[in-house]
Write a protein that holds these residues in place. Structure first.
Motif, mmCIF file in Angstrom:
data_model
loop_
_atom_site.group_PDB
_atom_site.id
_atom_site.type_symbol
_atom_site.label_atom_id
_atom_site.label_comp_id
_atom_site.label_asym_id
_atom_site.label_seq_id
_atom_site.Cartn_x
_atom_site.Cartn_y
_atom_site.Cartn_z
ATOM 1 N N GLU A 204 0.827 -1.203 0.000
ATOM 2 C CA GLU A 204 0.000 0.000 0.000
ATOM 3 C C GLU A 204 0.865 1.258 0.000
ATOM 4 O OE1 GLU A 204 -3.216 2.556 0.006
ATOM 5 O OE2 GLU A 204 -3.101 0.407 -0.456
ATOM 6 N N TYR A 207 2.168 1.713 -3.431
ATOM 7 C CA TYR A 207 1.105 2.222 -4.311
ATOM 8 C C TYR A 207 0.924 3.724 -4.132
ATOM 9 C CZ TYR A 207 -3.601 3.089 -6.084
ATOM 10 O OH TYR A 207 -4.676 3.611 -6.744
ATOM 11 N N GLN A 208 0.924 4.174 -2.878
ATOM 12 C CA GLN A 208 0.766 5.600 -2.618
ATOM 13 C C GLN A 208 1.953 6.405 -3.135
ATOM 14 O OE1 GLN A 208 -0.279 6.484 1.459
ATOM 15 N NE2 GLN A 208 -1.867 4.909 1.536
ATOM 16 N N ALA A 209 3.126 5.769 -3.176
ATOM 17 C CA ALA A 209 4.316 6.434 -3.705
ATOM 18 C C ALA A 209 4.407 6.322 -5.227
ATOM 19 C CB ALA A 209 5.569 5.844 -3.070
ATOM 20 N N GLN A 210 3.361 5.720 -5.851
ATOM 21 C CA GLN A 210 3.262 5.570 -7.304
ATOM 22 C C GLN A 210 4.381 4.700 -7.884
ATOM 23 O OE1 GLN A 210 2.945 9.535 -8.951
ATOM 24 N NE2 GLN A 210 0.872 9.819 -8.164
ATOM 25 N N VAL A 211 4.783 3.676 -7.115
ATOM 26 C CA VAL A 211 5.731 2.692 -7.631
ATOM 27 C C VAL A 211 4.992 1.833 -8.661
ATOM 28 C CG1 VAL A 211 7.159 0.692 -7.035
ATOM 29 C CG2 VAL A 211 7.038 2.655 -5.481
ATOM 30 N N PRO A 212 5.607 1.550 -9.809
ATOM 31 C CA PRO A 212 4.934 0.733 -10.834
ATOM 32 C C PRO A 212 4.461 -0.613 -10.277
ATOM 33 C CG PRO A 212 6.920 1.718 -11.729
ATOM 34 C CD PRO A 212 6.917 2.022 -10.254
ATOM 35 N N ARG A 213 3.353 -1.100 -10.803
ATOM 36 C CA ARG A 213 2.724 -2.309 -10.286
ATOM 37 C C ARG A 213 3.653 -3.512 -10.317
ATOM 38 N NH1 ARG A 213 -3.040 -4.929 -12.312
ATOM 39 N NH2 ARG A 213 -3.093 -6.630 -10.772
ATOM 40 N N ARG A 216 5.928 -3.646 -7.282
ATOM 41 C CA ARG A 216 5.366 -3.716 -5.935
ATOM 42 C C ARG A 216 4.529 -4.955 -5.701
ATOM 43 N NH1 ARG A 216 0.061 -1.773 -6.640
ATOM 44 N NH2 ARG A 216 -0.159 -0.387 -8.453
#
Length: 218
Positions: A204, A207-213, A216
């Motif tokens: 999570e 995701y909030q840090a906009q790391v590519p899917r 993560r």
């Protein structure tokens, strides 16, 4: 009619019988909605409680170790069984992260050569070095018990000393909640926390840090 014919009173006049009937009826009712079993992601106060617990010098070493190792588990998104399939001798602290290597995971067989590496950054919400208690205890375990191959040993009833046996899932979860309550997390919140929920936090945050899917996944 049957009651009158057999010489008994009406069933609804017997409170005990009526209560038994209603109880049986309630157990036969089909619930319209299933209770959610989704694990709750640890909120900020839980993360802070683990970090502070790992550095709380007022507490026994076993308490600080558990708090520190639970914070490691939070950071690496590991399952309970993965932690219990990891030897303390593999725990290493690097300049900016901590790492360890399980000898078996859900997706690898025992003794596989391409073992997974668990890595957690040393990011600290509390500005405390929460990983140091885990590092110090793992070094002691490695020297005293070189063949130890699990991260969570059982604790004595007073939670102050170790027993050289793997702790069960329920024992680790009980200690997890004990640490949270001791560090000031309300019981209402602590009782909703589970070891399964630890896996959701790092993903999570990524995701909030906009790391590519694809980076993560866990």
């Amino acid at each position: 009619w049957l009651g009158r014919t057999m010489g008994y009173g009406a069933p609804d006049e017997h409170t005990g019988l009526l209560a038994m009937y209603k109880n049986a009826q309630s157990r036969l009712e089909r619930p319209l909605y299933k209770q959610s079993r989704k694990a709750n992601m640890p909120p900020e106060e839980v993360v802070l409680a683990l970090e502070k617990g790992a550095c709380d010098e007022r507490r026994p070493g076993a308490y600080r170790y558990y708090a520190s190792m639970l914070r490691v588990q939070l950071g690496v998104s590991a399952r309970y069984v993965d932690m219990q399939h990891t030897a303390p001798s593999t725990f290493k602290v690097q300049s900016r992260h901590v790492q360890m290597a399980p000898w078996q995971t859900k997706t690898t067989r025992k003794g596989a050569t391409n073992l997974t590496r668990f890595i957690a950054t040393q990011h600290s919400r509390s500005n405390l070095n929460w990983w140091e208690a885990a590092e110090a205890s793992c070094q002691k375990f490695m020297k005293a018990h070189p063949d130890m191959d699990f991260m969570y040993p059982r604790l004595s009833p007073d939670k102050n000393t170790y027993i050289l046996q793997p702790a069960s899932h329920s024992q680790v979860q009980t200690m997890y909640r004990h640490i949270l309550v001791t560090q000031g997390v309300p019981n209402k919140v602590a009782n909703t926390m589970s070891l399964h929920g630890l896996r959701a936090w790092a993903a999570e945050m990524a995701y909030q840090a906009q790391v590519p899917r694809d980076l993560r996944r866990y």
